[in-house]
Design a protein around this motif. Structure first.
Motif, PDB file in Angstrom:
ATOM      1  N   ALA A 325     -81.617  -4.874  65.965  1.00 56.67           N
ATOM      2  CA  ALA A 325     -82.102  -5.962  65.126  1.00 56.67           C
ATOM      3  C   ALA A 325     -80.928  -6.600  64.394  1.00 56.67           C
ATOM      4  O   ALA A 325     -79.984  -5.925  63.988  1.00 56.67           O
ATOM      5  N   VAL A 360     -83.944 -11.907  59.352  1.00 63.52           N
ATOM      6  CA  VAL A 360     -84.174 -10.784  60.266  1.00 63.52           C
ATOM      7  C   VAL A 360     -84.572 -11.318  61.634  1.00 63.52           C
ATOM      8  O   VAL A 360     -85.467 -12.167  61.747  1.00 63.52           O
ATOM      9  N   ALA A 362     -85.901  -9.455  64.870  1.00 62.31           N
ATOM     10  CA  ALA A 362     -86.316  -8.186  65.461  1.00 62.31           C
ATOM     11  C   ALA A 362     -86.011  -8.193  66.956  1.00 62.31           C
ATOM     12  O   ALA A 362     -85.944  -9.252  67.594  1.00 62.31           O
ATOM     13  N   THR A 363     -85.823  -7.008  67.526  1.00 64.43           N
ATOM     14  CA  THR A 363     -85.568  -6.922  68.961  1.00 64.43           C
ATOM     15  C   THR A 363     -86.843  -7.254  69.733  1.00 64.43           C
ATOM     16  O   THR A 363     -87.947  -7.287  69.179  1.00 64.43           O
ATOM     17  N   PRO A 367     -90.782  -3.888  66.379  1.00 68.04           N
ATOM     18  CA  PRO A 367     -90.727  -4.606  65.103  1.00 68.04           C
ATOM     19  C   PRO A 367     -89.573  -4.071  64.267  1.00 68.04           C
ATOM     20  O   PRO A 367     -88.993  -3.024  64.577  1.00 68.04           O
ATOM     21  N   TRP A 368     -89.253  -4.802  63.215  1.00 62.42           N
ATOM     22  CA  TRP A 368     -88.222  -4.311  62.296  1.00 62.42           C
ATOM     23  C   TRP A 368     -88.799  -4.212  60.900  1.00 62.42           C
ATOM     24  O   TRP A 368     -89.388  -5.160  60.396  1.00 62.42           O
ATOM     25  N   GLU A 370     -88.799  -0.269  62.648  1.00 62.54           N
ATOM     26  CA  GLU A 370     -89.792   0.500  63.394  1.00 62.54           C
ATOM     27  C   GLU A 370     -90.516   1.478  62.483  1.00 62.54           C
ATOM     28  O   GLU A 370     -91.697   1.758  62.659  1.00 62.54           O
ATOM     29  N   GLN A 431     -93.180  -5.779  57.288  1.00 61.16           N
ATOM     30  CA  GLN A 431     -92.516  -5.535  58.565  1.00 61.16           C
ATOM     31  C   GLN A 431     -92.445  -6.836  59.359  1.00 61.16           C
ATOM     32  O   GLN A 431     -93.354  -7.666  59.307  1.00 61.16           O
ATOM     33  N   LYS A 434     -92.048  -7.584  66.419  1.00 62.04           N
ATOM     34  CA  LYS A 434     -91.041  -7.575  67.481  1.00 62.04           C
ATOM     35  C   LYS A 434     -90.908  -8.957  68.105  1.00 62.04           C
ATOM     36  O   LYS A 434     -91.869  -9.724  68.214  1.00 62.04           O
TER      37      LYS A 434
END
Length: 673
Positions: A325, A360, A362-363, A367-368, A370, A431, A434
């Motif tokens: 991330a 942010v 996220a990948t 999610p970021w 995780e 959060q 993703k």
């Protein structure tokens, strides 16, 4: 500072009136040409991922945004030792992964000592960094009769190192690090610095020898933990070289690490490959910090290096690594709509706010963060107070509600003031889903508190904040890319103020609950004056007193108070002078027998238990309070319990009926510095 009040007496009543008022590796990045190093073949944004742990190391930053893009382990200088580590464990033993790292070692025919790429349970260093240790191996010699385990105990613990060594330490009888090796001039090696079987040490010189596994029949068979392969020529050839790490996990808790070194040359590059297999037990043995501790499943990635009287630079760039991330953020200090900068002057009670923005990405896989838990540490300047919703300063332990905005949606988070009073930890952060990009925004109000500075003071606040998720911590920066907030604090001159003075109505105690006016005969005979030698609350009904709690029509209140906000706290003096008590039509002075100078009445101030001052009505200034240097505010009385005051009258030949008044003048002065 002077304040005046009138005291009135109508045989029964005296009153006082005031005369004067009281006052990730990912996005496109730029290599810093000012670093003095050529740009690597590939590099990315690693901002927030790595941090120097030794003073000789630093991050190389993108000149356009201030983000880290390179790691300078050592400069091209003699006798240096450096280390840079990931801020959180990132090498995941439970996932297949690949890392591409480039390294640069300068351009000179003779150089040293070398550098290491390290996987470890946690960032650490040898107990003593010898120049030939490359920042990982144990000390280069020990006292007689020492054992290999004692060498291992001084090394970087719980780690696996991959080294590029450019200087041979050890030859002939004394020996040294490379004595038990197939060392030519330069080599790529691997080993376990904290393991005893990595070393040999023996008489008569007791030098540390690295113990490599060598299976070349032309040499001899050795079974140490280290591996070593020679390089054809120096890697200090002005080119970037590559280390490729590939990890393939198995289904039993272990896996295979393939480390492939490529030394770039104009022709005939060097290649050196090591394949290392680890079982679950191996991971326990090499990386657990205690024999009974669980084996770590994520390792820190670090880079170390040393130089001696022969030297070279050690620089690393990350070409590729597992998707991570991307997190970065800024903090701006604001006064209203004005951004506080290094030239901004702030004064006591200025209301400010910190504006936080965290970006942010996220990948695509998760999610970021995780874990679902985001934490922010947002310190304030030590000269500021956080403010609660009601505008009062927040104290350690207080929890502040924080509105967090992501896109067009608001969320409720919490910020708890830490015990030092200078930091807030923000929890309950939302959060980020993703594959999405989000911007998190919130503000924290603050105010410049009383600081006592006596001269204009430039201030730099550092650190300015971090955001943490999934064990990774990212440093916040200013919108200009700086890691500190700067401003100027104006001196706090403060002031000395006589805030309040009391008014008095005096009457005689009459039984248990009542009060009455004194008679003319009582005035002629005199009314006793309480003094320090005859202070007795039991005799209070003998005296004219204000303890009935009444106030005159134009009362200035019941309190005597001094406020001192000067940082010098040099002390102060408070005096009071009382004019002669006179009938309100000015036709008669109390005790007048041809003398209008007064002096027949004495006003006694007390704190209910002891006398504070006794003032005659003869216009002579009398000290009430002398505050020593270092002292501050002072007060007598409260709004519900006025200053305890008593009035004594000396015997006089005559007295006239009527209302008497006197003027009290209070003078507050500075004590000398």
């Amino acid at each position: 500072m002077k304040k005046r009040c009138y005291l009135l007496a109508c045989l029964a009543m005296l009153l006082c009136t005031l005369l004067a008022p009281v006052t990730s590796v990912g996005a496109a990045v730029t290599w810093p040409t000012t670093s003095g190093y050529p740009a690597p073949p590939s590099f990315g944004d690693v901002d927030g991922l790595f941090s120097p742990t030794m003073g000789d190391s630093s991050l190389l930053t993108d000149p356009t945004n201030g983000h880290a893009v390179g790691l300078e382990i050592n400069k091209d200088q003699a006798n240096r030792s450096g280390a840079i580590w990931s801020k959180a464990p990132m090498f995941d033993l439970d996932k297949d992964s690949s890392y591409t790292m480039y390294f640069y070692m300068g351009n000179k025919p003779k150089s040293g000592e070398g550098m290491a790429f390290v996987l470890a349970a946690k960032p650490a260093a040898p107990t003593k960094v010898d120049t030939g240790s490359l920042g990982v191996w144990g000390v280069d010699h020990l006292p007689p009769n020492s054992k290999p385990q004692e060498v291992a105990d001084t090394a970087l613990p719980n780690s696996f190192a991959m080294v590029v060594d450019t200087q041979k330490n050890g030859t002939g009888d004394p020996g040294g690090y490379e004595q038990l090796s197939d060392f030519k001039s330069y080599y790529f090696g691997t080993g376990y610095p904290g393991q005893a079987n990595m070393y040999r040490i023996d008489y008569p010189y007791w030098m540390t020898w690295l113990y490599f596994k060598i299976d070349n029949p032309a040499e001899q068979y050795r079974f140490g933990l280290g591996t070593q392969k020679n390089l054809y020529d120096t890697p200090a050839n002005g080119k970037w070289h590559k280390l490729q790490l590939d990890w393939k996990k198995d289904n039993l808790g272990g896996g295979t690490l393939t480390a492939k070194m490529t030394i770039t040359r104009t022709k005939d590059p060097d290649y050196a490959t090591e394949v290392i297999k680890w079982t679950k037990n191996d991971i326990q043995k090499y990386f657990s910090q205690g024999s009974t501790d669980p084996a770590p499943r994520k390792l820190y990635l670090g880079f170390t290096g040393t130089t001696s009287n022969v030297f070279e630079p050690h620089v690393v760039a990350i070409g590729a690594m597992p998707e991570a991330a991307t997190v970065n953020g800024t903090v701006a200090l604001m006064r209203g709509a004005e951004t506080v900068e290094a030239t901004t002057h702030l004064k006591v009670d200025d209301v400010l706010h910190y504006d936080y923005t965290v970006n942010v990405k996220a990948t695509s896989q998760a999610p970021w963060p995780e874990s679902g838990t985001v934490m922010m540490n947002v310190p304030k300047g030590k000269y500021f107070d956080y403010l609660k919703a009601d505008g009062t300063p927040a104290k350690p332990g207080d929890t502040l509600p924080i509105k967090v905005t992501i896109g067009n949606t608001d969320y409720q988070a919490q910020g708890k003031i830490q015990p030092d009073g200078n930091q807030i930890v923000v929890t309950n952060m939302p959060q980020v889903p993703k594959g999405t990009t989000a911007t998190v925004k919130f503000s924290l109000p603050a105010k410049v508190k009383h600081h006592g500075l006596v001269q204009t003071t430039p201030v730099q606040d550092k650190p300015i904040g971090t955001v943490t998720g999934d064990g990774q911590t990212y440093d916040l920066k200013t919108p200009a890319g700086k890691d500190f907030l700067a401003y100027i604090l104006d001196p706090e001159t403060g002031e000395l103020v006589l805030e309040k003075v009391p008014s008095f109505v005096f009457e005689l105690k009459n039984g248990q609950t009542g009060y009455r006016n004194p008679t003319v005969m009582e005035m002629v005979k005199g009314l006793p004056t309480p003094m320090a030698t005859n202070w007795d609350q039991a005799n209070a009904d003998q005296w004219l007193t204000n303890q009935q709690g009444r106030e005159p029509t134009n009362s200035t209140g019941k309190v005597l108070s001094v406020k001192d906000t000067r940082p010098t706290k040099q002390g102060w003096h408070l005096t009071m002078q009382l004019s002669p008590f006179t009938l309100t039509d000015n036709s008669y002075v109390l005790g007048d027998n041809g003398n209008k100078l007064g002096g027949k009445a004495t006003l006694v101030l007390t704190d209910q238990t002891a006398q504070i001052a006794a003032i005659k009505d003869n216009n002579n200034a009398t000290p009430v309070k002398n505050m020593a240097a270092g002292g501050t505010d002072w007060s007598l009385g409260t709004q519900t319990g006025n200053v305890a005051a008593y009035l004594g009258i000396e015997p006089t030949a005559t007295a006239k009926a009527g209302q008497y008044q006197a003027t009290a003048t209070w003078l507050l002065t500075n004590a000398p510095k």
